[in-house]
Design a protein around this motif. Structure first.
Motif, PDB file in Angstrom:
ATOM      1  N   ILE A 163      40.821  43.865  20.841  1.00  0.00           N
ATOM      2  CA  ILE A 163      40.891  42.826  21.856  1.00  0.00           C
ATOM      3  C   ILE A 163      42.230  42.984  22.554  1.00  0.00           C
ATOM      4  O   ILE A 163      43.265  43.127  21.904  1.00  0.00           O
ATOM      5  CB  ILE A 163      40.776  41.424  21.229  1.00  0.00           C
ATOM      6  CG1 ILE A 163      39.398  41.255  20.584  1.00  0.00           C
ATOM      7  CG2 ILE A 163      41.024  40.340  22.271  1.00  0.00           C
ATOM      8  CD1 ILE A 163      39.262  39.999  19.746  1.00  0.00           C
ATOM      9  N   VAL A 164      42.201  42.973  23.877  1.00  0.00           N
ATOM     10  CA  VAL A 164      43.430  43.060  24.660  1.00  0.00           C
ATOM     11  C   VAL A 164      43.595  41.731  25.378  1.00  0.00           C
ATOM     12  O   VAL A 164      42.682  41.256  26.048  1.00  0.00           O
ATOM     13  CB  VAL A 164      43.396  44.240  25.651  1.00  0.00           C
ATOM     14  CG1 VAL A 164      44.658  44.258  26.512  1.00  0.00           C
ATOM     15  CG2 VAL A 164      43.237  45.552  24.891  1.00  0.00           C
ATOM     16  N   MET A 165      44.766  41.136  25.207  1.00  0.00           N
ATOM     17  CA  MET A 165      45.039  39.805  25.726  1.00  0.00           C
ATOM     18  C   MET A 165      46.075  39.872  26.840  1.00  0.00           C
ATOM     19  O   MET A 165      47.048  40.619  26.755  1.00  0.00           O
ATOM     20  CB  MET A 165      45.587  38.938  24.586  1.00  0.00           C
ATOM     21  CG  MET A 165      45.927  37.522  24.969  1.00  0.00           C
ATOM     22  SD  MET A 165      46.424  36.544  23.526  1.00  0.00           S
ATOM     23  CE  MET A 165      48.019  37.235  23.162  1.00  0.00           C
ATOM     24  N   THR A 166      45.837  39.083  27.892  1.00  0.00           N
ATOM     25  CA  THR A 166      46.817  38.904  28.949  1.00  0.00           C
ATOM     26  C   THR A 166      46.685  37.490  29.491  1.00  0.00           C
ATOM     27  O   THR A 166      45.741  36.776  29.143  1.00  0.00           O
ATOM     28  CB  THR A 166      46.678  39.961  30.075  1.00  0.00           C
ATOM     29  OG1 THR A 166      47.840  39.928  30.898  1.00  0.00           O
ATOM     30  CG2 THR A 166      45.444  39.736  30.917  1.00  0.00           C
ATOM     31  N   THR A 167      47.629  37.088  30.326  1.00  0.00           N
ATOM     32  CA  THR A 167      47.574  35.778  30.969  1.00  0.00           C
ATOM     33  C   THR A 167      47.864  35.926  32.460  1.00  0.00           C
ATOM     34  O   THR A 167      48.578  36.839  32.879  1.00  0.00           O
ATOM     35  CB  THR A 167      48.597  34.792  30.358  1.00  0.00           C
ATOM     36  OG1 THR A 167      49.893  35.370  30.446  1.00  0.00           O
ATOM     37  CG2 THR A 167      48.258  34.465  28.915  1.00  0.00           C
ATOM     38  N   VAL A 168      47.295  35.014  33.237  1.00  0.00           N
ATOM     39  CA  VAL A 168      47.555  34.914  34.670  1.00  0.00           C
ATOM     40  C   VAL A 168      47.706  33.437  35.012  1.00  0.00           C
ATOM     41  O   VAL A 168      47.490  32.568  34.170  1.00  0.00           O
ATOM     42  CB  VAL A 168      46.441  35.569  35.517  1.00  0.00           C
ATOM     43  CG1 VAL A 168      46.404  37.076  35.314  1.00  0.00           C
ATOM     44  CG2 VAL A 168      45.090  34.952  35.227  1.00  0.00           C
ATOM     45  N   THR A 169      48.047  33.148  36.252  1.00  0.00           N
ATOM     46  CA  THR A 169      48.341  31.771  36.648  1.00  0.00           C
ATOM     47  C   THR A 169      47.099  30.934  36.930  1.00  0.00           C
ATOM     48  O   THR A 169      47.009  29.794  36.479  1.00  0.00           O
ATOM     49  CB  THR A 169      49.253  31.768  37.894  1.00  0.00           C
ATOM     50  OG1 THR A 169      50.421  32.525  37.589  1.00  0.00           O
ATOM     51  CG2 THR A 169      49.668  30.365  38.264  1.00  0.00           C
ATOM     52  N   THR A 170      46.142  31.482  37.665  1.00  0.00           N
ATOM     53  CA  THR A 170      45.036  30.656  38.154  1.00  0.00           C
ATOM     54  C   THR A 170      43.674  31.151  37.655  1.00  0.00           C
ATOM     55  O   THR A 170      43.519  32.335  37.320  1.00  0.00           O
ATOM     56  CB  THR A 170      44.995  30.659  39.699  1.00  0.00           C
ATOM     57  OG1 THR A 170      44.628  31.975  40.152  1.00  0.00           O
ATOM     58  CG2 THR A 170      46.330  30.242  40.298  1.00  0.00           C
ATOM     59  N   PRO A 171      42.679  30.267  37.653  1.00  0.00           N
ATOM     60  CA  PRO A 171      41.319  30.696  37.306  1.00  0.00           C
ATOM     61  C   PRO A 171      40.800  31.785  38.251  1.00  0.00           C
ATOM     62  O   PRO A 171      40.075  32.688  37.813  1.00  0.00           O
ATOM     63  CB  PRO A 171      40.488  29.419  37.441  1.00  0.00           C
ATOM     64  CG  PRO A 171      41.453  28.302  37.243  1.00  0.00           C
ATOM     65  CD  PRO A 171      42.750  28.805  37.838  1.00  0.00           C
ATOM     66  N   GLU A 172      41.180  31.731  39.510  1.00  0.00           N
ATOM     67  CA  GLU A 172      40.746  32.745  40.471  1.00  0.00           C
ATOM     68  C   GLU A 172      41.318  34.119  40.125  1.00  0.00           C
ATOM     69  O   GLU A 172      40.610  35.133  40.212  1.00  0.00           O
ATOM     70  CB  GLU A 172      41.151  32.340  41.901  1.00  0.00           C
ATOM     71  CG  GLU A 172      40.473  31.093  42.408  1.00  0.00           C
ATOM     72  CD  GLU A 172      41.069  29.783  41.865  1.00  0.00           C
ATOM     73  OE1 GLU A 172      40.350  28.766  41.918  1.00  0.00           O
ATOM     74  OE2 GLU A 172      42.224  29.773  41.387  1.00  0.00           O
ATOM     75  N   GLN A 173      42.598  34.152  39.728  1.00  0.00           N
ATOM     76  CA  GLN A 173      43.209  35.421  39.307  1.00  0.00           C
ATOM     77  C   GLN A 173      42.515  35.954  38.055  1.00  0.00           C
ATOM     78  O   GLN A 173      42.264  37.149  37.936  1.00  0.00           O
ATOM     79  CB  GLN A 173      44.700  35.240  39.038  1.00  0.00           C
ATOM     80  CG  GLN A 173      45.544  35.021  40.264  1.00  0.00           C
ATOM     81  CD  GLN A 173      46.987  34.654  39.914  1.00  0.00           C
ATOM     82  OE1 GLN A 173      47.283  34.169  38.820  1.00  0.00           O
ATOM     83  NE2 GLN A 173      47.887  34.880  40.862  1.00  0.00           N
ATOM     84  N   ALA A 174      42.228  35.047  37.116  1.00  0.00           N
ATOM     85  CA  ALA A 174      41.570  35.456  35.871  1.00  0.00           C
ATOM     86  C   ALA A 174      40.196  36.037  36.161  1.00  0.00           C
ATOM     87  O   ALA A 174      39.823  37.090  35.622  1.00  0.00           O
ATOM     88  CB  ALA A 174      41.462  34.271  34.917  1.00  0.00           C
ATOM     89  N   LYS A 175      39.436  35.365  37.018  1.00  0.00           N
ATOM     90  CA  LYS A 175      38.093  35.834  37.352  1.00  0.00           C
ATOM     91  C   LYS A 175      38.153  37.199  38.033  1.00  0.00           C
ATOM     92  O   LYS A 175      37.383  38.109  37.703  1.00  0.00           O
ATOM     93  CB  LYS A 175      37.406  34.818  38.253  1.00  0.00           C
ATOM     94  CG  LYS A 175      35.990  35.162  38.584  1.00  0.00           C
ATOM     95  CD  LYS A 175      35.335  34.065  39.413  1.00  0.00           C
ATOM     96  CE  LYS A 175      33.900  34.421  39.745  1.00  0.00           C
ATOM     97  NZ  LYS A 175      33.234  33.367  40.523  1.00  0.00           N
ATOM     98  N   ALA A 176      39.069  37.363  38.983  1.00  0.00           N
ATOM     99  CA  ALA A 176      39.189  38.630  39.702  1.00  0.00           C
ATOM    100  C   ALA A 176      39.590  39.771  38.766  1.00  0.00           C
ATOM    101  O   ALA A 176      39.025  40.868  38.827  1.00  0.00           O
ATOM    102  CB  ALA A 176      40.201  38.497  40.842  1.00  0.00           C
ATOM    103  N   LEU A 177      40.556  39.520  37.884  1.00  0.00           N
ATOM    104  CA  LEU A 177      41.019  40.553  36.960  1.00  0.00           C
ATOM    105  C   LEU A 177      39.925  40.901  35.948  1.00  0.00           C
ATOM    106  O   LEU A 177      39.668  42.079  35.680  1.00  0.00           O
ATOM    107  CB  LEU A 177      42.297  40.090  36.257  1.00  0.00           C
ATOM    108  CG  LEU A 177      43.101  41.116  35.490  1.00  0.00           C
ATOM    109  CD1 LEU A 177      43.458  42.326  36.354  1.00  0.00           C
ATOM    110  CD2 LEU A 177      44.370  40.475  34.941  1.00  0.00           C
ATOM    111  N   ALA A 178      39.268  39.888  35.408  1.00  0.00           N
ATOM    112  CA  ALA A 178      38.181  40.125  34.454  1.00  0.00           C
ATOM    113  C   ALA A 178      37.073  40.947  35.102  1.00  0.00           C
ATOM    114  O   ALA A 178      36.580  41.919  34.511  1.00  0.00           O
ATOM    115  CB  ALA A 178      37.633  38.795  33.944  1.00  0.00           C
ATOM    116  N   HIS A 179      36.696  40.580  36.301  1.00  0.00           N
ATOM    117  CA  HIS A 179      35.622  41.278  37.002  1.00  0.00           C
ATOM    118  C   HIS A 179      35.999  42.732  37.276  1.00  0.00           C
ATOM    119  O   HIS A 179      35.179  43.647  37.071  1.00  0.00           O
ATOM    120  CB  HIS A 179      35.317  40.553  38.313  1.00  0.00           C
ATOM    121  CG  HIS A 179      33.867  40.516  38.629  1.00  0.00           C
ATOM    122  ND1 HIS A 179      33.202  41.560  39.216  1.00  0.00           N
ATOM    123  CD2 HIS A 179      32.944  39.548  38.437  1.00  0.00           C
ATOM    124  CE1 HIS A 179      31.939  41.241  39.388  1.00  0.00           C
ATOM    125  NE2 HIS A 179      31.752  40.023  38.914  1.00  0.00           N
TER     126      HIS A 179
END
Length: 105
Positions: free
Chosen positions: A7-23
């Motif tokens: 499992i690789v873990m990271t953090t971002v500021t916003t839900p939009e950033q998280a969704k874009a990075l995950a996608h």
């Protein structure tokens, strides 16, 4: 063979950033799955203790793909100093492992 999954873990500021990075990561087949969670983080940054809301992303991937995933995260990540942590997996269901191994790479 749990050692070939991580499992690789990271953090971002916003839900939009998280969704874009995950996608982007899943679409590039660098991870089979990405889960995002809202969290509260407390950390020292530039000499101050800071508390912020962030989005944690957990990527399920193959251990041998960590370096490629890390390079992609460094390129795509909005932070100057992103948290990128690889967590070993001690056990994994065989059906899930087979699916994951087929989706990554």
């Amino acid at each position: 063979m749990a050692h070939d999954v991580c499992i690789v873990m990271t953090t971002v500021t916003t839900p939009e950033q998280a969704k874009a990075l995950a996608h982007a990561v899943v679409d590039a087949r660098l991870a089979a799955c990405a889960q995002t969670l809202p969290i509260s983080s407390c950390y020292r940054w530039e000499g101050k203790v800071v508390e912020d809301g962030e989005q944690m992303i957990l990527f399920k991937t193959r251990t041998d793909q960590f370096a490629v995933l890390e390079a992609a995260l460094l390129e795509l990540h909005p932070y100057d100093t992103p948290e990128i942590i690889r967590l070993p997996v001690d056990g994994v269901g065989e059906k899930y492992r087979a699916w994951l191994m087929g989706e990554v790479g």
